[in-house]
Design a protein around this motif. Structure first.
Motif, mmCIF file in Angstrom:
data_model
loop_
_atom_site.group_PDB
_atom_site.id
_atom_site.type_symbol
_atom_site.label_atom_id
_atom_site.label_comp_id
_atom_site.label_asym_id
_atom_site.label_seq_id
_atom_site.Cartn_x
_atom_site.Cartn_y
_atom_site.Cartn_z
ATOM 1 N N GLU A 114 0.831 -1.211 0.000
ATOM 2 C CA GLU A 114 0.000 0.000 0.000
ATOM 3 C C GLU A 114 0.866 1.262 0.000
ATOM 4 O O GLU A 114 0.609 2.213 -0.763
ATOM 5 C CB GLU A 114 -0.902 -0.028 1.233
ATOM 6 C CG GLU A 114 -1.730 1.226 1.457
ATOM 7 C CD GLU A 114 -2.367 1.250 2.838
ATOM 8 O OE1 GLU A 114 -2.502 2.352 3.407
ATOM 9 O OE2 GLU A 114 -2.710 0.168 3.356
ATOM 10 N N LYS A 115 1.912 1.280 0.832
ATOM 11 C CA LYS A 115 2.768 2.465 0.932
ATOM 12 C C LYS A 115 3.613 2.651 -0.322
ATOM 13 O O LYS A 115 3.865 3.790 -0.748
ATOM 14 C CB LYS A 115 3.658 2.366 2.165
ATOM 15 C CG LYS A 115 2.903 2.441 3.482
ATOM 16 C CD LYS A 115 2.112 3.742 3.604
ATOM 17 C CE LYS A 115 1.365 3.832 4.918
ATOM 18 N NZ LYS A 115 0.518 5.060 5.015
ATOM 19 N N GLN A 159 1.385 4.198 -2.793
ATOM 20 C CA GLN A 159 1.133 5.588 -2.429
ATOM 21 C C GLN A 159 2.330 6.470 -2.770
ATOM 22 O O GLN A 159 2.173 7.571 -3.314
ATOM 23 C CB GLN A 159 0.806 5.688 -0.940
ATOM 24 C CG GLN A 159 0.351 7.088 -0.512
ATOM 25 C CD GLN A 159 0.012 7.163 0.969
ATOM 26 O OE1 GLN A 159 0.125 6.171 1.699
ATOM 27 N NE2 GLN A 159 -0.386 8.326 1.430
ATOM 28 N N SER A 172 2.535 7.386 -6.317
ATOM 29 C CA SER A 172 1.500 8.314 -6.777
ATOM 30 C C SER A 172 1.936 9.778 -6.746
ATOM 31 O O SER A 172 1.294 10.634 -7.343
ATOM 32 C CB SER A 172 0.226 8.134 -5.944
ATOM 33 O OG SER A 172 0.366 8.699 -4.646
ATOM 34 N N SER A 200 -3.938 13.029 1.798
ATOM 35 C CA SER A 200 -2.770 13.020 0.911
ATOM 36 C C SER A 200 -1.438 13.078 1.653
ATOM 37 O O SER A 200 -0.386 12.912 1.040
ATOM 38 C CB SER A 200 -2.843 14.199 -0.071
ATOM 39 O OG SER A 200 -2.593 15.440 0.588
ATOM 40 N N LEU A 234 1.755 12.067 3.511
ATOM 41 C CA LEU A 234 2.575 10.890 3.757
ATOM 42 C C LEU A 234 3.915 11.353 4.323
ATOM 43 O O LEU A 234 4.783 11.833 3.596
ATOM 44 C CB LEU A 234 2.802 10.088 2.472
ATOM 45 C CG LEU A 234 3.707 8.850 2.606
ATOM 46 C CD1 LEU A 234 3.093 7.823 3.556
ATOM 47 C CD2 LEU A 234 3.974 8.229 1.241
#
Length: 559
Positions: A282-283, A286, A289, A340, A342
């Motif tokens: 998942e990370k 992300q 992205s 959004s 991170l």
């Protein structure tokens, strides 16, 4: 077009011939006398024994190493590499080197390393993935060759690289290499690290570390732009605990030597530590992205979302007193799009916060002093952390937003020994040379050389914005009064009188941001509730900012 086929062929063979001719000429062909559908339809596969044998062999190779290898990963709580790939990628487009190592004396499917191209959210990524069921993911000769080809092709294709790393290092099995070969040969192990270095800044490189990575292969994860480590199973070190004990006498284990906590809190090598493989996938997705396909490509955008916290309440979270603590995440979450944010390296040098977010759907890098930890003072480690993040953002064209609230660089004998000047210059150097759109937002105190590192007016930000709570000064009032009036203060015996004297002088040294705005020391004094709106407009206005080429080969400050 219709054709006749002479000769004694059964119907299945005749159809295969027609299909081949159709593919060769690129047009539909029918068999005369055949009333079935034209050859646009290839529903019926024609599989020869030769092709069937290859397909069976591929299936066997894709099943990985021997049963004991699968038992080992189950014992360690790790996924089989192909299950891992299913988590990270939407689809695997193709693989290269499936038959690598086929002629090895031992059974080493794909030589223990899978490489190819996969898809994430419609984007192509080049990938490598160690198969721990094959000799504990060790790297053999053909595995090295696959790594080298992977990186070179990714740069040619201008595509990101994702490395799923689960390797115990170079394969030391007797007979693996010719007696004249070594790890230093021109086209062996060192070449893969050389490529990672020269390709740095060309395409993004993301690494996920699933197991213990020892010796030379430990450079693979640290040469990645971003590294994710999985708790409980991952680690990296120059030598194994056994070698460390034999060579130095130190008794340790992998977690204490180079586990996630070591690299998240102390070395700063890990950007993220996650509890399991699902979160790692998942990370990684992300992270991708926020990143372009290569350094010259545009940034991926998402639909704009309002922040998770009310941007119009920003002024209420910043205390009046310069030394009062507050969490800078309260500011960040009033500026960036909801969901959004991170944060990277959250446990390393927490006095500075670095991470990615989106503003109006577009990626930005945030560098923020953290007043909730040592007042946001800049230490050697935090200078190093910020410098590296800024450098990566500049390499991939990601705009930078600095949130400045710092008393400056930390002072004292210990930080001097730790290289506060040496590492502090990296922070200032990175800020000076970053040419992406960059904005300095003075949220509260900006004292000493801290404002230099945080992209103050002299460092060519595209704007220096100040909130009403801002104060821009050579040093804070407390330090200034004690530096200038130390003798007078010491001569006042009465405590109340002494305190009144200090307070009076402090007021004289306080800076008025309105006067500083009047003198254009900042570009704009902004009501705090308008900060996000201001950043949106300024980011849009600088969407096509051009870079300046300086007359030099490169600077001499090394990251």
């Amino acid at each position: 077009m219709k054709i006749d086929i002479d000769g004694d062929f059964d119907e299945r063979t005749a159809r295969a011939i027609v299909t081949a001719i159709s593919q060769h000429f690129g047009e539909p062909i029918e068999l005369k006398g055949d009333e079935s559908s034209p050859t646009e339809s290839f529903d019926e596969a024609v599989i020869t024994e030769r092709e069937e044998a290859i397909r069976d062999e591929i299936e066997e190779i894709m099943s990985g190493g021997p049963e004991r290898g699968h038992e080992k990963i189950e014992e360690l709580g790790k996924l089989f590499v192909r299950e891992r790939m299913d988590l990270v990628f939407d689809d695997v487009t193709f693989e290269n080197g499936t038959f690598a190592g086929l002629d090895n004396d031992d059974w080493t499917p794909a030589d223990g390393l899978i490489t190819g191209v996969a898809e994430i959210d419609g984007r192509d990524v080049y990938f490598s993935a160690n198969d721990y069921t094959v000799k504990a993911g060790s790297i053999g000769n053909q595995g090295i060759e696959k790594q080298v080809r992977l990186s070179e092709r990714a740069v040619d294709a201008r595509s990101p690289i994702i490395r799923l790393i689960d390797s115990t290092g170079a394969r030391l099995t007797p007979g693996e290499r010719d007696e004249t070969e070594s790890h230093a040969d021109r086209y062996t192990g060192g070449k893969s690290f050389f490529n990672q270095c020269i390709h740095s800044g060309q395409v993004p490189q993301i690494g996920i570390l699933y197991g213990p990575n020892i010796a030379g292969s430990a450079y693979t994860p640290v040469f990645c732009d971003f590294l994710i480590m999985v708790e409980g199973t991952s680690g990296m070190a120059i030598a194994s605990p056994r070698i460390v004990e034999e060579m130095t006498g130190e008794q340790t284990d992998m977690q204490a030597l180079g586990g996630p906590e070591v690299h998240a809190k102390h070395s700063g090598s890990a950007d993220l530590v996650v509890p399991d493989e699902e979160t790692a996938a998942e990370k990684a997705r992300q992270l991708l992205s926020y990143l372009p396909d290569d350094h010259s490509d545009s940034l991926p955008t998402r639909p704009s979302k309002p922040p998770s916290l009310n941007p119009k309440s920003l002024d209420s979270v910043i205390p009046d007193q310069p030394n009062e603590a507050y969490d800078v995440n309260q500011v960040i979450n009033r500026v960036v799009d909801d969901g959004s944010w991170l944060e990277l390296k959250p446990d390393f040098a927490p006095e500075i916060v670095t991470g990615f977010g989106r503003i109006d759907g577009s990626p930005v890098g945030v560098v923020a002093n953290q007043p909730d930890h040592v007042s946001g003072a800049i230490f050697p480690d935090s200078a190093n952390k910020a410098a590296g993040f800024i450098w990566k953002c500049d390499a991939f064209g990601i705009p930078l937003v600095y949130l400045c609230d710092t008393p400056g660089f930390m002072i004292g004998s210990q930080v001097e020994k730790d290289g506060v000047l040496q590492k502090g210059r990296k922070f200032i150097y990175a800020t000076s040379n970053a040419q992406v759109p960059k904005f300095c937002v003075i949220t509260r105190k900006a004292y000493g050389a801290g404002i230099y590192a945080m992209a103050g007016p002299a460092f060519e930000p595209d704007a220096t914005l100040a909130l009403p709570s801002a104060e821009l000064a050579v040093m804070g009032p407390d330090a200034a009064v004690r530096a200038v009036f130390a003798r007078q203060i010491d001569e006042i015996d009465d405590p109340a009188e002494r305190e009144a004297f200090i307070e009076e002088k402090k007021q004289q040294y306080r800076k008025d941001i309105r006067k500083q705005a009047s003198n254009m020391q900042v570009d704009e004094l902004v009501p705090a509730g308008d900060l996000r709106e201001q950043l949106v407009g300024r980011l849009n206005a600088l969407d096509n900012k051009q870079r300046t080429e300086y007359d030099r080969k490169h600077g001499t400050v090394l990251f």
